[in-house]
Design an enzyme around this catalytic site. Structure first.
Site, PDB file in Angstrom:
ATOM      1  N   ASP A 173       0.822  -1.123  -0.010  1.00  0.00           N
ATOM      2  CA  ASP A 173      -0.202  -0.141  -0.027  1.00  0.00           C
ATOM      3  C   ASP A 173       0.863   1.250  -0.132  1.00  0.00           C
ATOM      4  O   ASP A 173       2.188   1.110   0.033  1.00  0.00           O
ATOM      5  CB  ASP A 173      -0.961   0.025   1.179  1.00  0.00           C
ATOM      6  N   GLY A 198       4.446   1.453  -1.959  1.00  0.00           N
ATOM      7  CA  GLY A 198       4.408   1.669  -3.488  1.00  0.00           C
ATOM      8  C   GLY A 198       2.952   2.338  -4.023  1.00  0.00           C
ATOM      9  O   GLY A 198       2.207   2.713  -3.119  1.00  0.00           O
ATOM     10  N   HIS A 217     -13.967  -0.342  -6.156  1.00  0.00           N
ATOM     11  CA  HIS A 217     -15.362   0.266  -6.036  1.00  0.00           C
ATOM     12  C   HIS A 217     -14.708   1.673  -5.832  1.00  0.00           C
ATOM     13  O   HIS A 217     -15.738   2.593  -6.064  1.00  0.00           O
ATOM     14  CB  HIS A 217     -16.208  -0.112  -4.969  1.00  0.00           C
TER      15      HIS A 217
END
Length: 344
Positions: A210, A234, A254
């Site tokens: 993340d 990253g 989403h």
């Protein structure tokens, strides 16, 4: 007089609030909820009922306004008002405490924060322009704003962890994970889902991926996960860790419009060998438009991001276009479903 007709001469007779009025007052309920959480009222009631005067003295608030706000929230089932004038937490209000497992306090603070209030106010213009209320209010996209606002970024990450507390167990219990291999949790936040996967499946190793500022405060530093999980910071639009056997994308697609979802999925596919599997964990809307609880989060996507909740058919189209084949859609006891796909 019919039994269904309120008697105007009886003080406690009244017509129930209509759905229209309930919606009209929605922002008032949300603001009242935020107020009691900010002032720590649920935490003060952890050991039992207190009078309004006691609550006001301990929280630094005024008794009369506090009583009136608690009276409103008691009507919504979060507090109980006793005959002797004390207030207590109702079962549904326990999650407002900061010190309970699965506390929803951070989620309340996030979704009643200025970021979301101002975004919701912009829906009126979103219908005309298509621009999110967040972009209009803050002048830049949601995640770029978080990148420049450390306090709000921490609140967002903590709230996401609180929202998924208890949900991860339901998701994991709905899928048979392999006995061995490497699981890569793409945009996995602080690693709550990956931690549960590794804890329940001791033959697996994992990679949490993340934003660098997010994974700094990760949840994988427990003794039983020592040497079984690593963390990598990253950008999901640049490259994701390669060589995994099973990739996870939980509540990520989403957040984005179709073109960005294709970029994400293509990048994940590039990191995978043929035959490796991907689990897309997201709400799946019914194809026939029947009511679904994810319709409300879809409006959150509309007002803050360019994303949307999708049907299984819409997910399958995205997966096919980025090098995957959808095998099955597994329901879970949570809001989300699991779409299992294979790299082809």
């Amino acid at each position: 007089m019919s039994a269904a007709t309120p008697d105007a001469t009886t003080p406690n007779s009244h017509r129930p609030a209509s759905p229209l009025h309930d919606l009209m007052y929605g922002h008032i309920h949300a603001s009242a909820l935020r107020a009691v959480v900010v002032h720590g009222i649920p935490d003060l009631l952890a050991d039992g009922p207190l009078t309004v005067d006691e609550l006001a003295a301990r929280s630094g608030t005024r008794p009369d306004p506090l009583h009136r706000v608690l009276r409103l929230l008691a009507m919504r089932g979060l507090f109980r008002r006793h005959a002797e004038g004390t207030y207590a937490l109702a079962d549904s209000g326990e999650a407002l405490r900061a010190d309970v497992p699965g506390s929803q306090r951070p989620a309340v603070l996030l979704f009643t924060d200025e970021m979301f209030r101002r975004s919701a106010e912009g829906i009126e213009d979103t219908l005309r322009t298509g621009r999110t209320g967040f972009d209009a209010a803050f002048g830049l996209p949601f995640f770029e704003h978080l990148g420049s606002a450390p306090d709000e970024s921490r609140l967002f990450d903590t709230a996401m962890s609180s929202l998924t507390s208890g949900v991860n167990e339901k998701i994991i219990g709905s899928f048979g994970f392999p006995d061995a291999g490497t699981v890569v949790d793409v945009a996995g936040g602080r690693g709550g889902l990956l931690r549960e996967v590794l804890t329940r499946n001791p033959g697996l190793t994992g990679v949490l991926f993340d934003r660098p500022e997010t994974v700094t405060d990760h949840l994988l530093d427990t003794e039983d996960l020592k040497n079984r999980g690593r963390v990598q910071g990253g950008d999901i639009f640049t490259a994701v860790p390669e060589g995994g056997d099973l990739y996870l994308l939980k509540n990520i697609l989403h957040d984005w419009p179709d073109e960005d979802c294709l970029r994400i999925l293509t990048g994940v596919r590039r990191a995978m060998a043929p035959g490796a599997r991907l689990l897309v964990i997201d709400a799946v809307l019914p194809e026939d438009g029947t009511p679904h609880p994810a319709v409300a989060p879809d409006i959150v996507m509309l007002m803050t991001l360019q994303g949307r909740e999708r049907t299984a058919g819409e997910f399958e189209d995205l997966l096919n276009r980025s090098g995957f084949r959808l095998h099955r859609v597994l329901p879970t006891p949570a809001l989300t479903s699991i779409l299992e796909a294979e790299a082809v």
